[in-house]
Write a protein that holds these residues in place. Structure first.
Motif, PDB file in Angstrom:
ATOM      1  N   ARG C 241       0.848  -1.148  -0.070  1.00  0.00           N
ATOM      2  CA  ARG C 241       0.011  -0.024  -0.074  1.00  0.00           C
ATOM      3  C   ARG C 241       0.824   1.299   0.024  1.00  0.00           C
ATOM      4  NH1 ARG C 241      -5.192   1.862   1.192  1.00  0.00           N
ATOM      5  NH2 ARG C 241      -5.818  -0.214   0.955  1.00  0.00           N
ATOM      6  N   ASP C 242       1.960   1.386   0.753  1.00  0.00           N
ATOM      7  CA  ASP C 242       2.754   2.300   0.956  1.00  0.00           C
ATOM      8  C   ASP C 242       3.486   2.594  -0.424  1.00  0.00           C
ATOM      9  OD1 ASP C 242       1.968   2.170   3.579  1.00  0.00           O
ATOM     10  OD2 ASP C 242       4.090   1.756   4.200  1.00  0.00           O
ATOM     11  N   VAL C 243       4.142   1.622  -1.040  1.00  0.00           N
ATOM     12  CA  VAL C 243       4.807   1.650  -2.287  1.00  0.00           C
ATOM     13  C   VAL C 243       3.933   2.230  -3.451  1.00  0.00           C
ATOM     14  CG1 VAL C 243       6.030   0.645  -4.066  1.00  0.00           C
ATOM     15  CG2 VAL C 243       6.594   0.219  -1.658  1.00  0.00           C
ATOM     16  N   ILE C 244       2.560   1.789  -3.524  1.00  0.00           N
ATOM     17  CA  ILE C 244       1.747   2.155  -4.512  1.00  0.00           C
ATOM     18  C   ILE C 244       1.123   3.567  -4.317  1.00  0.00           C
ATOM     19  CG2 ILE C 244      -0.608   1.810  -5.479  1.00  0.00           C
ATOM     20  CD1 ILE C 244       0.032  -0.996  -5.713  1.00  0.00           C
ATOM     21  N   LYS C 245       0.990   3.801  -3.082  1.00  0.00           N
ATOM     22  CA  LYS C 245       0.341   4.954  -2.870  1.00  0.00           C
ATOM     23  C   LYS C 245       1.220   6.305  -2.687  1.00  0.00           C
ATOM     24  CE  LYS C 245      -4.136   4.143  -1.708  1.00  0.00           C
ATOM     25  NZ  LYS C 245      -5.365   4.800  -2.072  1.00  0.00           N
ATOM     26  N   ASP C 246       2.566   5.903  -2.386  1.00  0.00           N
ATOM     27  CA  ASP C 246       3.538   6.885  -2.135  1.00  0.00           C
ATOM     28  C   ASP C 246       4.804   6.475  -2.232  1.00  0.00           C
ATOM     29  OD1 ASP C 246       5.040   9.121  -1.200  1.00  0.00           O
ATOM     30  OD2 ASP C 246       4.926   7.973   0.916  1.00  0.00           O
ATOM     31  N   ALA C 247       5.044   6.121  -3.707  1.00  0.00           N
ATOM     32  CA  ALA C 247       6.376   5.632  -4.063  1.00  0.00           C
ATOM     33  C   ALA C 247       7.533   6.642  -3.773  1.00  0.00           C
ATOM     34  CB  ALA C 247       6.172   5.309  -5.573  1.00  0.00           C
ATOM     35  N   GLN C 248       8.620   6.042  -3.384  1.00  0.00           N
ATOM     36  CA  GLN C 248       9.531   7.172  -2.800  1.00  0.00           C
ATOM     37  C   GLN C 248      10.782   7.084  -4.149  1.00  0.00           C
ATOM     38  OE1 GLN C 248      10.580   5.281   0.903  1.00  0.00           O
ATOM     39  NE2 GLN C 248       9.410   7.146   1.912  1.00  0.00           N
ATOM     40  N   HIS C 249      11.008   5.843  -4.563  1.00  0.00           N
ATOM     41  CA  HIS C 249      12.009   5.931  -5.774  1.00  0.00           C
ATOM     42  C   HIS C 249      11.462   6.573  -7.030  1.00  0.00           C
ATOM     43  CE1 HIS C 249      14.993   4.727  -8.556  1.00  0.00           C
ATOM     44  NE2 HIS C 249      15.819   4.096  -7.281  1.00  0.00           N
ATOM     45  N   PRO C 250      12.152   7.415  -7.604  1.00  0.00           N
ATOM     46  CA  PRO C 250      11.676   7.988  -8.879  1.00  0.00           C
ATOM     47  C   PRO C 250      11.113   6.937  -9.868  1.00  0.00           C
ATOM     48  CG  PRO C 250      13.667   8.866  -8.105  1.00  0.00           C
ATOM     49  CD  PRO C 250      13.766   7.846  -7.314  1.00  0.00           C
ATOM     50  N   TYR C 251      11.945   5.951  -9.913  1.00  0.00           N
ATOM     51  CA  TYR C 251      11.579   4.660 -10.703  1.00  0.00           C
ATOM     52  C   TYR C 251      10.119   4.311 -10.583  1.00  0.00           C
ATOM     53  CZ  TYR C 251      11.231   0.424 -13.421  1.00  0.00           C
ATOM     54  OH  TYR C 251      10.719  -0.663 -14.389  1.00  0.00           O
ATOM     55  N   SER C 252       9.882   3.647  -9.195  1.00  0.00           N
ATOM     56  CA  SER C 252       8.581   3.321  -8.931  1.00  0.00           C
ATOM     57  C   SER C 252       7.750   4.370  -9.080  1.00  0.00           C
ATOM     58  CB  SER C 252       8.581   2.656  -7.455  1.00  0.00           C
ATOM     59  OG  SER C 252       9.591   3.105  -6.781  1.00  0.00           O
ATOM     60  N   SER C 253       7.792   5.853  -8.758  1.00  0.00           N
ATOM     61  CA  SER C 253       6.810   6.646  -8.814  1.00  0.00           C
ATOM     62  C   SER C 253       6.459   7.054 -10.480  1.00  0.00           C
ATOM     63  CB  SER C 253       7.091   8.019  -8.176  1.00  0.00           C
ATOM     64  OG  SER C 253       8.260   8.621  -8.585  1.00  0.00           O
ATOM     65  N   GLY C 254       7.499   6.715 -11.101  1.00  0.00           N
ATOM     66  CA  GLY C 254       7.408   6.737 -12.568  1.00  0.00           C
ATOM     67  C   GLY C 254       6.335   5.693 -13.082  1.00  0.00           C
ATOM     68  N   LEU C 255       6.849   4.483 -12.566  1.00  0.00           N
ATOM     69  CA  LEU C 255       6.184   3.440 -13.094  1.00  0.00           C
ATOM     70  C   LEU C 255       4.576   3.246 -12.633  1.00  0.00           C
ATOM     71  CD1 LEU C 255       7.047   0.584 -14.552  1.00  0.00           C
ATOM     72  CD2 LEU C 255       7.314  -0.163 -12.087  1.00  0.00           C
ATOM     73  N   MET C 256       4.335   3.876 -11.643  1.00  0.00           N
ATOM     74  CA  MET C 256       2.752   3.821 -11.096  1.00  0.00           C
ATOM     75  C   MET C 256       2.178   4.969 -11.950  1.00  0.00           C
ATOM     76  SD  MET C 256       2.680   1.828  -8.979  1.00  0.00           S
ATOM     77  CE  MET C 256       0.900   2.357  -8.635  1.00  0.00           C
ATOM     78  N   GLY C 257       2.789   6.348 -12.365  1.00  0.00           N
ATOM     79  CA  GLY C 257       2.206   7.034 -13.168  1.00  0.00           C
ATOM     80  C   GLY C 257       1.980   6.625 -14.603  1.00  0.00           C
ATOM     81  N   ALA C 258       2.691   5.948 -15.048  1.00  0.00           N
ATOM     82  CA  ALA C 258       2.682   5.179 -16.556  1.00  0.00           C
ATOM     83  C   ALA C 258       1.620   4.282 -16.625  1.00  0.00           C
ATOM     84  CB  ALA C 258       4.275   4.415 -16.856  1.00  0.00           C
TER      85      ALA C 258
END
Lengths: 328, 325, 336
Positions: C241-258
Motif C-alpha cells: 500500500r505504501d509503495v503504491i500510494k506513495d512511491a519514494q524511488h523516482p522509478y517506482s513513482s514513474g512506473l505508477m504514473g505510467a
C-alpha cells in the motif's frame, strides 16, 4: 459534424478449419467452419479513435486484418471514405486508397524485416508510393520520420535487433507514417511492451493523431489502455459485438453484462479496497460456440430466450435482458 | 499528394540518414558466427582441409607435378611405380606412386578433384536454385500449387537419390546423339545429380516460407500492395537463406559422393577426364595385386573432401540455430 | 519476532559471456515471513525472474550465483548439490510458471503427474495419493475432478491448466510458492479467478508466496509487500500500500504514473524517458540515472545503497542519503 471515414456493415468472416480432403474422406467427417467475425457493424469518425476490446477468440485481430485487406470478408462490406472495399483493390484507384491506410502490429520485432536496415524498412512505403523520389530525398524523409518518433537519423543504418522493444515500435510507427496516411489500424500496439514504454508509445500516438489529424482503429485487450486512447469503443465477445458506445458512457454506465464483467475484472491499482468480482467460467471455444447469445453460460441474467435467440444490436447493446428491461 | 513537413528547425544535413556507418568486415569479424567458428577446433581444421583441397584442385594445372592427360609426359613403362620413388625408365618422381599407365597418382587426384568439385558444386547450385524457387512458390501460395509440388517432392524423396540420378542419366543418354555423348557427359551428370537433390531444398524452404509469410513484416508489405514476387525475393528469400546454406553445404558433400558413385559404376564422366570416382574404379582393380596406392590415395582424398565439407555443414547448422546459441 | 521463512542476502547472479561478465541480479536482499506474499515487480530485463530461478537453484549454465546466500528456514540452500535441491523443490518450494506447459508433461495424464509428485515427497500409497490429488483438483476449482483427473493436459483450457499447475505446486504442502508471471498468459476475466485460487490455497496451507510479475495490478491485489526491481537491483521495497500510494524511488513513482487508469481520463500519461538498459550497458552509478527526473551529480558516480526510510521500507536512491547518526545506518550495515 465530423465526417465518417470508415463504415463497417455486417462484416463476417468464416474460416475453414476442416481436416485435409483425404482425412475427411477416410474418417467420414464433414467440413468445419469457425465464424471468427459474425455480423459486426460500426463506424469510425475522421480524426478520432475507435477501439475494439475483447479477449482471446473475440475476433478483434481478424477485424483489423479484414479492414486493411489482408483477409477478404465472407459477408458484409467495408466502406472507406465512400469507396467499398468489398471486391478487393485493383489498379490506380487501389494505389491511391492503399496509400491512405497503414497498420501497426503487436510484435514490433516480427513486423520489421530482420535482414533490412531501418532506413530501408521505413522507406518501403516511399518506394511503393513515391517511385520518383530520389535516394537522397528518401534518406532525408526517413531521417525526418525517425526524428519525429524520437529516434535519431543515425539510427537508420542499424538493424532492428539493435533496438529495444519500444524503439522498434517507434520504427514501425515511422514506417506507418512515411507515405502520409490518414488512417491507421493499430493491433495491440503496446501489449508486447513494458508499462513505462507503453506510456511513451501511447503518448506518441496521441501526439501524432493531434498533429496530423490521424484516424485510429485501436485493437486491445487492455481496458485501461482503451480508456486512455479511445473516443468510441466496441466490445467483442466470440466474434460478435456485445456493446458499442462512446468511451465515457461505456465506462461510467456499462450496459451489457459482459462489459460489466470485464470492468469488474480490471485490477484495482488504486487500492480503493474494491474487490475484483469473481467471474464465473471461461471463454468457450469459437469452434463450438454456445447457442443463442454466446455469453449466456456465464451470464447471471440469462433465461431461455438467451439460450435460443441471438440478440441484435439495438441502441448499442446486444442483450435480451437489457432490451427487455430486466436489467438497467 | 505533397509530403507534409514533419520536423521544423533542424537543418537538412542533420536530418538525413547517413549512407553507412560501420564496415562490413569489422561486423563480420565481430559476429557470433565468426566467434562460434573460431572456438570450434574441428571446424577450423575442416575449413583448412576443405580449402586446401579446393585450392589444389582449382590450381591443378599450375601446381600439379605432371599433366596426367598429356601423352608426351607419360611413359607406360613407369606403370605401377610405388609411392615416394622414381620411375624405372624416366627420372620422374612419384610421391603417391604411379598407376597402371604410368600416370602420377598425385596429379591425377588433383585433376580428378577438379572434375569432382566442378560437378558437385554446379549440381548443388542447380538443385538449390530449383528447390528454393519451388519451395518459395509452394510455401507462399499454398493451396493446389503447394499440394502438387509437395507430392512431387514426396515421391522424389521416397526413391534413393542415386537411383533417380541413374534414371535421368539413362534417359539423357538415349536422347543425346552418340557423337556428342562424351562432350555432354559432364553436363548430363550435373543435371542428373541436381535433379536428384532439389527436393530437400524445396521442402525446407517451403516450411521456412510458410513461417515467414505469417510474420507481420510481410503483412505490412502486403497492405502497401507490394507485388508478391517482390515480397518473395526481397522479404522472404533473405530470411530463409540460413537453412538453405546448411543444406547446400551438406548436399555438396552428398553430390561429390554421388558423382563418385556414378563414376565408379562407370556411368559418370568419361575415362578421358577422370574424377575421383573414376580413379577409385581404376584403382580397385589393382588392390589385390598389391598396388594399393592407386586406390588408397584417391579414396582418402574423397573421404577427406566429403567429411570436411560435411563437418562445415554441421557447424553451420548449429551456428545458425538460435536455440543452440 | 518470528524468523523469516526465506532470507536472501546480497544475492548476485552473473553470466559470463565472451564480451565480459553480465550481472543479471546484483546484491539484492529481502526476507519473506511465514504466510507473507511478496510481490517482485519490474519490467523485462529487471532481473525478477532470474531472482526466482536463483532461489530455486534453476539458473541455466553458464550463469552462476556469484555472491550471497539464500536461506530457507534457517538452512542455507544456494550451495546445495543438485540432488538435494531437487528434493527441496516440490517438497519445500512449489513452482508456478507463466506457461503451464513447462510444468505439465503433455504425454502423461494429470493423475500420473500429480500422484508421482505426491509420492516422491510424501509417504503415501497409490490410492491415498490419488485421493489426495482429487481433493487438490477440487480445491483449485476443477469441476468433476474425479473424472477429469485422468485427462491429458491438452484437454484443459488455459485457465484450467494453470489451476492444475497450482495443484501440482501445492501437492507436497510446500512452505514457499514461487509464482513467475502466473497470470500473464491468461485473459483478464480468468486472471482474477487464478489469483484468487492461488491466494486462498496458500493462505489455507500457511504457505508464503513470492509472486514475480510485471503487472502492478496483480501485485496491488495480492501482495503484502512489494520489491520494485530495476536493472538487476531492488530500487524500492516495502508494504504494498505504501509503495503504491506513495512511491519514494523516482522509478517506482514513474512506473505508477505510467499505468493508464480507468478512473482518470488524463490527456497524457506520465512517461519515463528511455528504456531499461541492456545488461551489457548498465550505466555507472545509479542504473536509473539516464531516465531520472531528479538526477544529481552523485548519481553518475556512486551506486546508492538501500536505506531504511520507514519500518520495513528500503529505498536505494540518493534522494534518501544514509544518515550516520540515526538508526538507519544499522540497517545499511546489514544490507551490505
Amino acid at each position: 459534424m465530423t465526417k465518417t471515414l470508415l463504415d463497417v456493415r455486417g462484416l463476417s468472416r468464416r474460416f475453414d478449419v476442416s481436416q485435409p480432403w483425404l482425412n475427411r474422406k477416410i474418417e467420414g467427417t464433414g467440413k468445419l467452419y469457425v465464424n471468427a467475425v459474425d455480423d459486426v457493424s460500426f463506424t469510425v469518425k475522421q480524426g478520432e479513435t475507435f477501439a475494439l476490446v475483447g479477449e482471446s477468440g473475440s475476433g478483434k485481430s481478424t477485424i483489423a486484418r479484414l479492414i486493411v485487406g489482408l483477409l477478404n470478408p465472407s459477408g458484409g462490406d467495408i466502406v472507406f471514405d465512400g469507396t467499398s472495399l468489398k471486391d478487393g483493390l485493383n489498379g490506380a484507384k487501389a494505389r491511391a486508397l492503399r496509400r491512405r491506410f497503414q497498420m501497426i502490429f503487436q510484435d514490433p520485432l516480427a513486423s520489421l524485416n530482420p535482414r533490412w536496415r531501418v532506413v530501408d524498412i521505413v522507406a518501403e512505403p516511399l518506394r511503393v508510393f513515391e517511385r520518383a523520389m530520389s535516394n537522397r530525398d528518401q534518406r532525408l524523409r526517413v531521417g525526418e520520420l525517425l526524428t519525429l518518433v524520437g529516434l535519431a537519423p543515425e539510427d537508420g543504418v542499424k538493424f532492428p535487433h539493435q533496438f529495444s522493444g519500444g524503439q522498434r515500435q517507434r520504427i514501425a510507427i515511422a514506417r506507418a507514417l512515411a507515405a502520409n496516411p490518414d488512417f491507421i489500424v493499430c493491433d495491440e500496439p503496446t501489449s508486447a511492451l513494458d508499462v513505462s514504454v507503453q506510456a511513451q508509445i501511447l503518448n506518441l500516438m496521441k501526439d501524432l493523431q493531434k498533429d496530423f489529424g490521424l484516424t485510429y482503429v485501436f485493437i486491445s485487450h487492455n481496458l485501461q489502455v482503451v480508456r486512455h486512447m479511445a473516443n468510441d469503443i466496441g466490445v467483442l465477445y466470440l466474434g460478435r459485438l456485445a456493446e458499442v458506445a462512446e468511451a465515457g458512457a461505456l465506462f461510467d454506465a456499462p450496459k451489457h453484462p459482459y462489459t460489466r464483467m470485464l470492468l469488474d475484472a480490471v485490477p484495482d491499482i488504486e487500492m480503493t479496497g474494491r474487490r475484483r468480482k469473481q467471474v464465473e467460467g471461461e471463454i468457450p471455444s469459437p469452434i463450438d460456440p454456445p447457442s443463442g447469445c454466446a455469453f449466456h453460460p456465464r451470464c447471471p441474467f440469462a433465461n431461455d430466450r438467451c439460450k435460443r435467440d441471438v440478440p441484435k444490436v439495438l441502441a448499442g447493446v446486444a442483450c435480451h435482458a437489457v432490451q427487455e428491461g430486466r436489467i438497467s | 499528394m505533397e509530403n507534409r513537413k514533419l520536423v521544423k528547425d533542424i537543418p537538412e544535413q542533420d536530418l538525413i540518414v547517413p549512407v553507412r556507418a560501420e564496415g562490413r568486415l569489422a561486423r563480420a569479424l565481430d559476429s557470433d558466427i565468426f566467434y562460434s567458428w573460431r572456438t570450434s577446433p574441428v571446424t577450423v581444421v575442416a575449413t583448412f582441409v576443405a580449402l586446401s583441397l579446393i585450392l589444389l584442385a582449382v590450381f591443378a594445372p599450375l601446381i600439379a607435378p605432371y599433366n596426367p592427360f598429356n601423352p608426351a609426359s607419360l611413359n607406360l613403362m613407369d606403370g605401377f611405380t610405388p609411392p615416394a620413388s622414381t620411375g624405372a625408365f624416366t627420372d620422374n618422381y612419384f610421391l603417391m606412386g604411379a598407376d597402371n599407365q604410368g600416370r602420377d597418382v598425385l596429379s591425377t587426384i588433383m585433376y580428378g578433384s577438379r572434375v569432382s568439385l566442378f560437378v558437385g558444386i554446379l549440381a548443388t547450385l542447380f538443385a538449390m536454385t530449383l528447390g528454393v524457387s519451388l519451395g518459395l512458390i509452394a510455401g507462399y501460395n499454398g493451396g493446389t500449387i503447394d499440394a502438387v509440388i509437395m507430392r512431387v517432392t514426396d515421391i522424389q524423396l521416397s526413391f534413393p537419390a542415386i537411383l533417380i540420378a541413374l534414371l535421368i542419366f539413362g534417359i539423357a543418354r538415349g536422347l543425346i546423339p552418340a557423337n556428342q555423348q562424351e562432350s555432354m557427359a559432364v553436363w548430363v551428370l550435373i543435371l542428373a545429380i541436381g535433379l536428384s537433390n532439389w527436393a530437400q531444398f524445396a521442402r525446407t524452404v517451403r516450411g521456412a516460407t510458410m513461417v515467414e509469410r505469417q510474420k507481420d513484416y510481410v503483412s505490412a508489405a502486403r497492405i502497401m500492395g507490394v507485388h508478391p514476387i517482390l515480397i518473395l525475393l526481397r522479404h522472404v528469400l533473405p530470411n530463409v537463406l540460413g537453412p538453405v546454406l546448411v543444406i547446400g553445404t551438406i548436399s555438396l558433400a552428398l553430390a561429390i559422393i554421388e558423382e563418385a558413385t556414378l563414376s565408379f559404376l562407370g556411368v559418370g564422366v568419361p575415362p578421358t577426364q577422370p574424377s575421383l570416382g573414376t580413379l577409385i574404379r581404376i584403382g580397385q582393380q589393382f588392390l589385390f595385386s598389391g598396388e594399393w596406392w592407386i586406390l588408397f590415395f584417391p579414396a582418402v582424398t574423397l573421404i577427406a573432401l566429403a567429411l570436411s565439407v560435411n563437418l562445415l555443414g554441421d557447424w553451420l547448422r548449429d551456428a545458425l540455430n538460435p536455440k543452440l546459441r | 519476532m518470528t524468523e523469516p521463512l526465506l532470507s536472501v542476502r546480497n544475492l548476485t547472479v552473473e553470466f559470463p559471456t565472451r564480451r565480459g561478465i553480465l550481472t543479471a541480479v546484483q546484491d539484492i536482499s529481502f526476507d519473506i515471513m511465514p504466510g507473507e506474499v511478496l510481490g517482485v515487480v519490474g519490467e523485462s530485463g529487471a532481473g525478477k525472474s532470474m531472482t526466482g530461478s536463483a532461489i530455486m537453484g534453476l539458473i541455466d549454465r553458464p550463469g552462476r550465483i556469484a555472491q550471497g546466500e539464500v536461506i530457507l528456514q534457517g538452512r542455507r540452500i544456494d550451495n546445495l548439490p543438485d540432488a538435494e535441491m531437487r528434493k527441496i523443490r516440490g517438497r519445500k518450494i512449489g513452482m508456478i510458471f507463466q506457461d503451464p506447459l513447462t510444468s505439465l508433461n503433455p504425454l502423461y495424464r494429470i493423475s500420473e503427474q500429480l500422484i508421482e509428485t505426491i509420492r516422491t515427497h510424501l509417504p503415501l500409497s497409490e490410492t491415498e495419493a490419488r485421493k489426495k490429488a482429487i481433493g487438490l483438483l477440487d480445491d483449485v476449482g476443477i469441476p468433476d475432478a474425479s473424472r477429469r483427473i485422468d485427462d491429458y493436459p491438452h484437454q484443459f483450457s488455459g485457465g484450467m491448466r494453470q489451476r492444475v499447475v497450482i495443484a501440482l505446486a501445492l501437492c507436497a504442502g510446500p512452505d514457499l510458492v514461487i509464482a513467475d508471471e502466473p497470470t500473464t498468459a491468461l485473459d483478464v476475466s480468468v486472471q482474477a479467478q487464478i489469483i484468487d485460487v492461488m491466494k486462498r490455497l496458500c493462505a489455507e496451507n500457511g504457505a508464503s508466496i513470492m509472486l514475480v510479475t510485471h503487472d502492478m495490478g496483480v501485485i496491488a491485489e495480492t501482495a503484502d509487500c512489494v520489491a520494485v526491481m530495476y536493472a538487476g537491483r531492488i530500487a524500492e521495497i516495502g508494504p504494498v500500500r505504501d509503495v503504491i500510494k506513495d512511491a519514494q524511488h523516482p522509478y517506482s513513482s514513474g512506473l505508477m504514473g505510467a499505468i493508464p487508469r480507468l478512473g482518470a481520463n488524463l490527456d497524457r500519461l506520465t512517461q519515463i524517458p528511455g528504456s531499461m538498459p541492456r545488461l551489457s550497458a548498465i550505466p555507472r552509478g545509479c542504473a536509473f540515472n539516464p531516465r531520472c527526473p531528479h538526477v544529481m551529480d552523485k548519481c553518475h558516480i556512486d551506486q546508492p545503497q538501500a536505506v531504511q526510510t520507514a519500518p520495513g521500507r528500503r529505498v536505494a536512491c540518493w534522494l534518501y542519503p544514509p544518515q550516520d547518526s540515526t538508526g538507519t545506518n544499522a540497517e545499511r550495515q546489514t544490507a551490505q
